[in-house]
Design a protein around this motif. Structure first.
Motif: not given
Lengths: 247, 247
Positions: B20-25, B27-35, B138-145
């Motif tokens: 599940i966490q791999a999927q969240i990461m 998703m987060g990666g795609l969101a970063e690119v989209a922004i 911020m999103l990249s750091d939030a996902l690392d956090a």
């Protein structure tokens, strides 16, 4: 596990679920009041009522938190079946939609405090109140549809969201016209436009709640419930529909 | 239940959680690119890139749905402890924040298609891209956090959201000035203002993700993480802060 024990657990889950659903209804009731009081305070330029809405949002937030904790407790304690679990999770989603409707009402009430100090812009405040009224009725029906597991009613609510979008599109053009007519209208129109957008977004949240009901009753997702007309190509200068699937 | 069996279930849950966490990461990666692609397409007036962002949102939506189904399956199958359950529920919340960031990027890309047909408004597109860049970091750091359960980093991200709000407030005033200067700027500024608001809202979603991390690591809610200055009283005409706690 003995049948007796199974039944005992089942009925315990049902009691828990009833409690959670009662909280959702309470939240929904507060959200309905917030929508109407926010729009009314704008039309009647009633700062006292606007203040009441701004203060009232805390109660809705508190209910969401209590509801999420209770739902998590029930899941951990009762380990519900996949079907029961789906119901509990849908309630958690609905509560976050209601919480946002509360936020949006609060924001409208904040802008009311500012707009009262400016000249009214035509009869736009009355149009906004009519738009809010439609959303309030949709929310009321969406909650009934949830309690009665009434898919037809839920689909009807989803359909009605198009009217709300249409009201928004009309208002967007009105604001643009007022601004082009007289630059002194710009600031007020910016605030009024935000309010219109907030109400349109409330409609989207009510639609999301109705989609949960459809999913619960039929197990299927309503086929792209929020198809928005996009006149971008034909009318690129005025294209409020642009971000209607936002948030 | 034998310890062996308990351990077996525990490790099975851990494997599920890793998935599940791999999927969240992802998703987060795609969101970063989209922004970033959304903001870049606006600055470089690149309709092709904007189209790419608009089409790409479907992948983020699909990931959210898959993730929620997987999370529900894990809860039903593993009946996790209260603590493990909290983790799964937090992932579901985070996925809905990421899904909204995707929607907001898509909306920016839609407006880009319209704005390309108009005169640029000063250097506001560059300011918007800088604002988007800050949110992406911020999103990249939030996902690392989240992955490292790093509360300090999560709190730092929450703090940085104030800068984003400040950038939004500055841009709001710029747009108002451009509109007052020349009514022909009004339509473009309305669209640009929506874009600024969308980026500001992305920052709020990243903050919500960071708050989940704080809650997971310390069990406590960050004390009112999103305190916004409200200059309404001192400066009622220009009060973009009005609805910054919205959505």
């Amino acid at each position: 596990m003995s049948d007796e024990l199974t039944n005992h657990i089942a009925s315990a889950f049902d009691r828990d679920l009833e409690g959670i659903q009662a909280q959702i209804m309470k939240m929904g009731g507060l959200a309905e009041v917030a929508i109407m009081q926010a729009a009314t305070s704008l039309e009647t330029r009633d700062e006292e009522l606007a203040q009441k809405v701004r203060r009232g949002d805390a109660a809705i937030d508190a209910l969401e938190e209590a509801l999420n904790e209770e739902a998590a407790r029930v899941i951990a304690l009762r380990a519900p079946t996949a079907t029961d679990l789906r119901v509990v999770l849908s309630v958690m989603r609905m509560s976050s939609n209601l919480e946002r409707i509360g936020d949006l009402s609060k924001n409208i009430a904040k802008r009311t405090g500012v707009l009262i100090q400016m000249q009214p812009i035509g009869s736009t405040a009355a149009s906004l109140r009519r738009m809010a009224r439609e959303v309030e009725l949709m929310l009321s029906d969406a909650l009934d549809a949830y309690i009665q597991r009434d898919e037809a009613l839920a689909l009807d609510v989803i359909e009605r969201d198009r009217d709300v979008d249409q009201m928004y599109n009309t208002l967007f053009r009105e604001f643009l016209t007022f601004m082009l007519e007289d630059p002194r209208n710009i600031t007020a129109c910016m605030h009024l436009h935000f309010i219109a957008k907030n109400i349109e977004r409330m409609g989207d949240h009510v639609t999301a709640i109705s989609e949960q009901v459809v999913f619960l009753t039929s197990g299927r997702k309503p086929e792209e419930a929020r198809v928005k007309e996009d006149r971008t190509s034909s009318d690129a200068r005025l294209s409020p529909e642009l971000d209607q699937d936002g948030e």
